[in-house]
Design a protein around this motif. Structure first.
Motif, PDB file in Angstrom:
ATOM      1  N   SER A  87      43.064  -9.847  60.591  1.00  0.00           N
ATOM      2  CA  SER A  87      43.299 -10.193  62.324  1.00  0.00           C
ATOM      3  C   SER A  87      43.350  -8.579  62.611  1.00  0.00           C
ATOM      4  N   GLY A  88      42.581  -8.258  63.722  1.00  0.00           N
ATOM      5  CA  GLY A  88      42.905  -7.028  64.553  1.00  0.00           C
ATOM      6  C   GLY A  88      42.126  -5.810  63.564  1.00  0.00           C
ATOM      7  N   GLY A  94      38.864  -5.404  63.731  1.00  0.00           N
ATOM      8  CA  GLY A  94      37.647  -5.089  64.470  1.00  0.00           C
ATOM      9  C   GLY A  94      36.360  -5.847  64.490  1.00  0.00           C
ATOM     10  N   LYS A  95      36.737  -7.167  63.719  1.00  0.00           N
ATOM     11  CA  LYS A  95      35.210  -7.961  63.688  1.00  0.00           C
ATOM     12  C   LYS A  95      34.664  -8.571  64.861  1.00  0.00           C
ATOM     13  N   SER A  96      35.624  -9.058  65.752  1.00  0.00           N
ATOM     14  CA  SER A  96      34.910  -9.425  66.975  1.00  0.00           C
ATOM     15  C   SER A  96      34.550  -8.419  67.637  1.00  0.00           C
ATOM     16  N   THR A  97      35.263  -7.250  67.805  1.00  0.00           N
ATOM     17  CA  THR A  97      34.802  -6.173  68.645  1.00  0.00           C
ATOM     18  C   THR A  97      33.403  -5.594  68.216  1.00  0.00           C
ATOM     19  N   GLN A 133      34.153 -17.230  68.841  1.00  0.00           N
ATOM     20  CA  GLN A 133      35.325 -17.704  68.190  1.00  0.00           C
ATOM     21  C   GLN A 133      35.827 -19.029  68.473  1.00  0.00           C
TER      22      GLN A 133
HETATM   23  N1  ATP Z   1      39.924  -6.167  75.477  1.00  0.00           N
HETATM   24  C1  ATP Z   1      40.511  -5.514  74.541  1.00  0.00           C
HETATM   25  N2  ATP Z   1      41.399  -4.589  75.347  1.00  0.00           N
HETATM   26  C2  ATP Z   1      42.290  -3.892  74.391  1.00  0.00           C
HETATM   27  N3  ATP Z   1      42.499  -4.034  73.071  1.00  0.00           N
HETATM   28  C3  ATP Z   1      41.606  -5.003  72.493  1.00  0.00           C
HETATM   29  C4  ATP Z   1      40.573  -5.941  73.350  1.00  0.00           C
HETATM   30  N4  ATP Z   1      39.882  -6.583  72.535  1.00  0.00           N
HETATM   31  C5  ATP Z   1      40.549  -6.231  71.064  1.00  0.00           C
HETATM   32  N5  ATP Z   1      41.304  -5.359  71.277  1.00  0.00           N
HETATM   33  C6  ATP Z   1      41.840  -4.693  70.273  1.00  0.00           C
HETATM   34  O1  ATP Z   1      41.053  -4.110  69.208  1.00  0.00           O
HETATM   35  C7  ATP Z   1      41.440  -4.493  68.025  1.00  0.00           C
HETATM   36  C8  ATP Z   1      40.619  -5.305  66.948  1.00  0.00           C
HETATM   37  O2  ATP Z   1      40.217  -6.522  67.643  1.00  0.00           O
HETATM   38  P1  ATP Z   1      39.322  -7.504  67.324  1.00  0.00           P
HETATM   39  O3  ATP Z   1      39.407  -8.754  68.204  1.00  0.00           O
HETATM   40  O4  ATP Z   1      38.145  -7.103  67.106  1.00  0.00           O
HETATM   41  O5  ATP Z   1      39.902  -8.136  65.832  1.00  0.00           O
HETATM   42  P2  ATP Z   1      39.386  -9.388  64.837  1.00  0.00           P
HETATM   43  O6  ATP Z   1      39.117  -8.422  63.418  1.00  0.00           O
HETATM   44  O7  ATP Z   1      38.327 -10.098  65.569  1.00  0.00           O
HETATM   45  O8  ATP Z   1      40.596 -10.032  64.496  1.00  0.00           O
HETATM   46  P3  ATP Z   1      40.833 -11.751  64.428  1.00  0.00           P
HETATM   47  O9  ATP Z   1      40.551 -11.940  63.013  1.00  0.00           O
HETATM   48  O10 ATP Z   1      42.313 -11.770  64.648  1.00  0.00           O
HETATM   49  O11 ATP Z   1      40.010 -12.359  65.252  1.00  0.00           O
HETATM   50  C9  ATP Z   1      42.738  -5.408  67.990  1.00  0.00           C
HETATM   51  O12 ATP Z   1      43.908  -4.179  67.689  1.00  0.00           O
HETATM   52  C10 ATP Z   1      42.848  -5.679  69.396  1.00  0.00           C
HETATM   53  O13 ATP Z   1      44.243  -5.986  69.805  1.00  0.00           O
END
Ligand code: ATP
Ligand code: MG
Length: 297
Positions: free
Chosen positions: A40-41, A43-46, A90
Motif C-alpha cells: 500500500s502506498g 505508487g500502483k494506483s498513481t 479500485q
Molecule cells: N492526490 C494525491 N495527493 C497527494 N499524495 C497522493 C495522492 N495520491 C496518492 N498520493 C500518495 O502517493 C503515494 C502512492 O499512492 P498510490 O495511491 O499510488 O499507492 P498504491 O500503491 O495504489 O496503494 P494501495 O495499495 O493502498 O492502493 C502514497 O504515499 C500516497 O499517499
C-alpha cells in the motif's frame, strides 16, 4: 504498448510534496497480460492513473501505443481515454451508475462517443456471465456481479489496453477466479493488453509476468517459467498459491534500467552492511557485489 522510462510523479499540496513515482521503468508488450504488485502506498494506483490518462506525469517518459502522455494535449487526452484505454477503478462507486440498469451502464460510454451498439453491449454482459441480469438496476446486483458489470463497461469502446486497479479486491475467491478467467479470455480472444494492479499474490500465478513496485520504483520482475501452461485452468484455483507460490511458477529477475542501474534489495544490503558504496567484480560470467574492502574481516 506501454513504455515508461524514468517516470516521476510528484503530488504537491500547499507545503507538502509526495514523490509517488521516482523514476519508474516499465515496458509492456502488445498483447501481454501482466500484473503489478506492491505494498500500500508504493505508487500502483498513481502509475495506473497516469497510464489511464486520469492524471498527468511530472517528468520522465511515458507512452502508450502512439501516444506520448507527457506531451498529449487535453483534447487528445479525451479521445485517448475514450478510444484507447479501458479502466476499472479500485472503488466500484467510480465505475458504476447505480440508478441505471447493467445494460444502460455498459451503453453509457458508447453514448458519450455517440456509437451505441446495443448488440455489443449485450454480448459483453453475456461474456461476463450476466446475460440474465442485464435489465437489473445496479443496486439489485451483488458486489461481484457489479464488478463484472464494471469489466463490461471498461470494454464498451473496444479498448486496446485494459487497466484494472484491484479488480478482485472485494470479492471472494470463486468470483476472483471468474474475473481472472474473463480477463484471460479477453486477452487471448480479443488480443487486449491487460495490466492488473493487485496486493493479491494468488493472482500472480494467473498472468504471464509480475512486476513489483517498491517506493515508486520497479524493483523485481517475475516471468512465468513455462508460458505455454494455460494458466487459469492448469495452475489450479489459486487458493494454494501463497506468498511462496510466485517463486514456484515464476522466474525472478531484478530490473535493470536502460543506463544499467538496478535496485539491490534492502535486506541484502543490510546483511552485508553495505551503505553508500560497494565493490563490484566481474569474473566473466557473474557480477559479484560485496562490501567495500575496508569493512571486510
Ligand atoms: N492526490 C494525491 N495527493 C497527494 N499524495 C497522493 C495522492 N495520491 C496518492 N498520493 C500518495 O502517493 C503515494 C502512492 O499512492 P498510490 O495511491 O499510488 O499507492 P498504491 O500503491 O495504489 O496503494 P494501495 O495499495 O493502498 O492502493 C502514497 O504515499 C500516497 O499517499
Ligand atoms: Mg491503489
Amino acid at each position: 504498448m506501454i513504455t515508461c522510462e524514468g517516470l516521476v510523479k510528484i503530488y504537491k499540496s500547499d507545503d507538502l510534496e509526495v514523490v509517488a513515482l521516482q523514476g519508474l521503468n516499465l515496458h509492456v508488450r502488445d498483447g501481454e497480460m501482466m500484473a503489478i504488485i506492491g505494498n500500500s502506498g508504493s505508487g500502483k494506483s498513481t502509475l495506473l492513473n497516469i497510464l489511464g490518462g486520469l492524471d498527468r506525469p511530472s517528468a520522465g517518459q511515458v507512452s502508450v501505443g502512439p501516444w506520448d502522455l507527457l506531451k498529449i494535449t487535453e483534447e487528445q487526452l479525451v479521445s485517448y481515454k475514450r478510444d484507447t484505454v479501458g479502466f476499472i477503478w479500485q472503488s466500484n462507486a467510480r465505475n458504476l451508475l447505480p440508478y441505471l440498469t447493467a445494460l444502460e451502464n455498459v451503453e453509457m460510454p458508447m453514448m458519450l462517443s455517440s456509437k451505441v451498439d446495443r448488440a455489443y453491449a449485450k454480448q459483453l454482459l453475456e461474456w461476463v456471465g450476466l446475460k440474465d441480469r442485464m435489465y437489473n438496476k445496479l443496486h439489485q446486483l451483488s458486489g461481484g456481479e457489479q464488478q463484472r458489470v464494471a469489466i463490461a463497461i471498461s470494454l464498451a469502446n473496444r479498448p486496446k489496453l485494459l487497466l484494472a486497479d484491484e479488480p478482485t479486491g472485494s470479492v471472494d475467491t470463486a468470483t476472483s477466479d471468474l474475473i481472472m478467467g474473463i480477463f484471460r479470455r479477453l486477452n487471448q480472444e480479443l488480443g487486449i493488453t491487460i495490466v492488473i494492479v493487485t496486493h493479491d499474490l494468488t493472482l500472480a500465478g494467473k498472468v504471464d509476468r509480475v512486476v513489483a513496485i517498491r517506493d515508486g520504483l520497479t524493483s523485481t520482475e517475475f516471468v512465468k517459467r513455462n508460458p505455454n501452461l494455460d494458466d487459469v485452468q492448469q495452475l489450479g484455483d489459486g487458493a494454494g498459491v501463497g506468498a511462496g507460490g510466485i517463486h514456484s511458477i515464476h522466474e525472478e529477475y531484478v530490473v535493470v534500467d536502460r543506463v544499467g542501474r538496478l535496485q539491490i534489495p534492502k535486506a541484502y544490503l543490510t546483511a552485508l552492511q553495505i551503505t553508500d558504496r560497494a565493490s563490484m567484480e566481474f569474473d566473466g560470467e557473474r557480477i559479484i557485489i560485496s562490501p567495500p574492502k575496508s569493512l571486510e574481516g
